[in-house]
Design an enzyme around this catalytic site. Sequence first.
Site, PDB file in Angstrom:
ATOM      1  N   ASP A   1       0.847  -1.181   0.000  1.00 34.60           N
ATOM      2  CA  ASP A   1       0.000   0.000   0.000  1.00 34.60           C
ATOM      3  C   ASP A   1       0.895   1.249   0.000  1.00 34.60           C
ATOM      4  OD1 ASP A   1      -2.396   1.565   0.438  1.00 34.60           O
ATOM      5  OD2 ASP A   1      -1.769   1.747   2.524  1.00 34.60           O
TER       6      ASP A   1
ATOM      7  N   LYS B   1      -8.387  -4.496  -4.354  1.00 31.15           N
ATOM      8  CA  LYS B   1      -6.946  -4.740  -4.433  1.00 31.15           C
ATOM      9  C   LYS B   1      -6.664  -6.232  -4.615  1.00 31.15           C
ATOM     10  CE  LYS B   1      -5.237  -0.788  -1.721  1.00 31.15           C
ATOM     11  NZ  LYS B   1      -4.385  -0.368  -0.592  1.00 31.15           N
TER      12      LYS B   1
END
Length: 226
Positions: free
Chosen positions: A5, A142
Amino acid sequence: MVLSDFDRTLADEKNNFIIKQEVVEVVNKFSEKFPFFVVTGRERKYMNILAKGLFPTGWIIENGGIIILRDKEIKLVDEKWYEVRKNLIKVLDKYGIKYSLGEVIVYVNSAIDYKDKLNKINEAKIEWNRSDAMIMPKNVSKGDAVKILKSILSFDGVTIAIGDSQNDISLFSVADIKVAVANALPEIKAISDIVLDKDDGMGVMYFLEKILNESSYLEKLIRLRK
């Protein structure tokens, strides 16, 4: 393969989410030896500002909406989504909710006050990053993007995910090893295999350096997968 991230993971909120040069240098060095992907909810236009000089193996942006490789780009939505998005924008306008549009998803910053209204949306999925909301197609996340990425690359090695917040849960769900930075939310630490002892990019930097410099540590990580 490391999948990290960006906000509050590679980049520090106190530094206005601009990644530190020392972190850039380590990520770039790591990417020369191992696949490294930035997996972020951010739009491309912001990454061009916040991540100058960063050259990972590739990017997954807009919370899984777009995969960017060095030789190709894949948008993981069809044209029907944009018709749905038009209708969603009308709903947001009706409620007086301010938003910004990405190439795929709709961003609502500081959205916690609108949570009840946003949760009434049925045509799309809402994912949260702390107090910010992302409105996106139901089949985008994601984690889903990582599955597609691995298929494109025919990658079947160890996957390591690094994150801090709610929208990293789907990323963690497809990783062999889950790593939380020290400043991660408690619910992210609770599902992690490793919790780093430093915040943000400093934690990620030292983690990557340990993999690069200590073969025994890499072997230990590989054993965690089994």
